[in-house]
Design an enzyme around this catalytic site. Sequence first.
Site, short mmCIF file in Angstrom:
data_model
loop_
_atom_site.label_atom_id
_atom_site.label_comp_id
_atom_site.label_asym_id
_atom_site.label_seq_id
_atom_site.Cartn_x
_atom_site.Cartn_y
_atom_site.Cartn_z
N GLU A 156 9.74 -4.19 10.13
CA GLU A 156 10.02 -2.86 9.55
C GLU A 156 10.56 -1.91 10.61
O GLU A 156 9.97 -1.76 11.69
CB GLU A 156 8.76 -2.27 8.91
CG GLU A 156 9.03 -0.88 8.34
CD GLU A 156 7.99 -0.37 7.34
OE1 GLU A 156 7.02 -1.09 7.05
OE2 GLU A 156 8.19 0.76 6.85
N ASP A 167 0.84 -1.21 0.00
CA ASP A 167 0.00 0.00 0.00
C ASP A 167 0.87 1.25 0.00
O ASP A 167 0.35 2.37 -0.02
CB ASP A 167 -1.01 -0.02 1.15
CG ASP A 167 -0.37 -0.07 2.52
OD1 ASP A 167 0.86 -0.13 2.60
OD2 ASP A 167 -1.13 -0.04 3.52
N SER A 168 2.21 1.07 -0.05
CA SER A 168 3.12 2.18 -0.37
C SER A 168 2.73 2.76 -1.73
O SER A 168 3.10 3.88 -2.07
CB SER A 168 4.57 1.69 -0.38
OG SER A 168 4.69 0.51 -1.14
N ASP A 178 -1.01 -6.16 -0.06
CA ASP A 178 -1.36 -5.56 1.23
C ASP A 178 -2.86 -5.42 1.39
O ASP A 178 -3.56 -5.03 0.44
CB ASP A 178 -0.74 -4.15 1.33
CG ASP A 178 0.62 -4.17 1.99
OD1 ASP A 178 1.01 -5.19 2.57
OD2 ASP A 178 1.30 -3.13 1.91
N GLU A 206 -1.27 -5.26 8.63
CA GLU A 206 -0.25 -4.74 9.55
C GLU A 206 -0.68 -4.96 11.00
O GLU A 206 -1.85 -4.76 11.35
CB GLU A 206 -0.04 -3.23 9.32
CG GLU A 206 0.72 -2.95 8.06
CD GLU A 206 1.00 -1.47 7.84
OE1 GLU A 206 0.80 -0.65 8.76
OE2 GLU A 206 1.42 -1.13 6.72
#
Length: 289
Positions: A206, A75-76, A114, A144
């Site tokens: 991350e 989703d970046s 994602d 996430e």
Amino acid sequence: MAAGLTIKKGSCARFRPPTLVESESIDSTVEMKKSVEFIQSMKQANQKIAMLTAYDCPTARVLNEAELDVILVGDSLGMVVLGFEDTRSVTMADMLHHTRAVARGNTECLLIADLPYRTYETPSDAVKNARMLRDAGADAVKPEGKKLESIKAIVADGIPVVGHVGLLPQTSETFRVHGRKPSEAVQIVDDAKALQAAGCFAVVLEGIPARLAKEITGVLRIPTIGIGAGAACDGQVLVLHDLIGFFDQFNPTFAKKYADLGRDLKRAVSHYRSEVKRGLFPDKEHTYN
Ligand code: KIV
């Protein structure tokens, strides 16, 4: 993996880890696509997993040609392609559109998509949205954080899940290294273990200190894939646009620039513009008679 293992459909003959027996007879109908099991076997075989993001079909083709292991439709996307300030504006419709595009160009990499912000708050939403991403071509999905009930529901539905701990861009207030304080470090280790217990087949670490990532990698049975988490992880992931120099809004320390496509694209466009203005393009070579 033991000697004499049968290579199943969905595992990858060409990319077998070194522990597999070379004389193994391989069914010609075996798919070349890397499977979840194959990616997991890389940890046991001590082979590093190479993963990158992609958001479109031509890029997926290039990543396949470069023999990457895993593609993440991250989703970046929201920041590096769609021009949003963060990942929270990305919708399921955006993710489905780009996952389909990547799937069209992907033949060999494991494809993870994602789950965007707030699409996996409840187990039923999580399953519904994970199914849509799977139907768009994803082999696995990545939410996430510690949404354990949602993760268990997706896994129970037969869709493989990758966890994500440490810095969580969808919900973190600041983009800082997480886990420097001992209490935070303990929490991250516990979260990673909980994700494994919930059925995740791998976990992204991350923005955490290298020694913490090393500890988690040693404790977990499933592979760890680091981004800003040092060299001890079982694999690495980067946002493609950071690696190719095509995103200049943000330059994290861990994002090594392997090319400068932003500069090259600007040069090419300026050259084109100048030739058009001077009447040099199109020339004879680029004109139908
Ligand atoms: O969205 C993304 O690109 C990601 C990576 C940073 C792991 O989740």
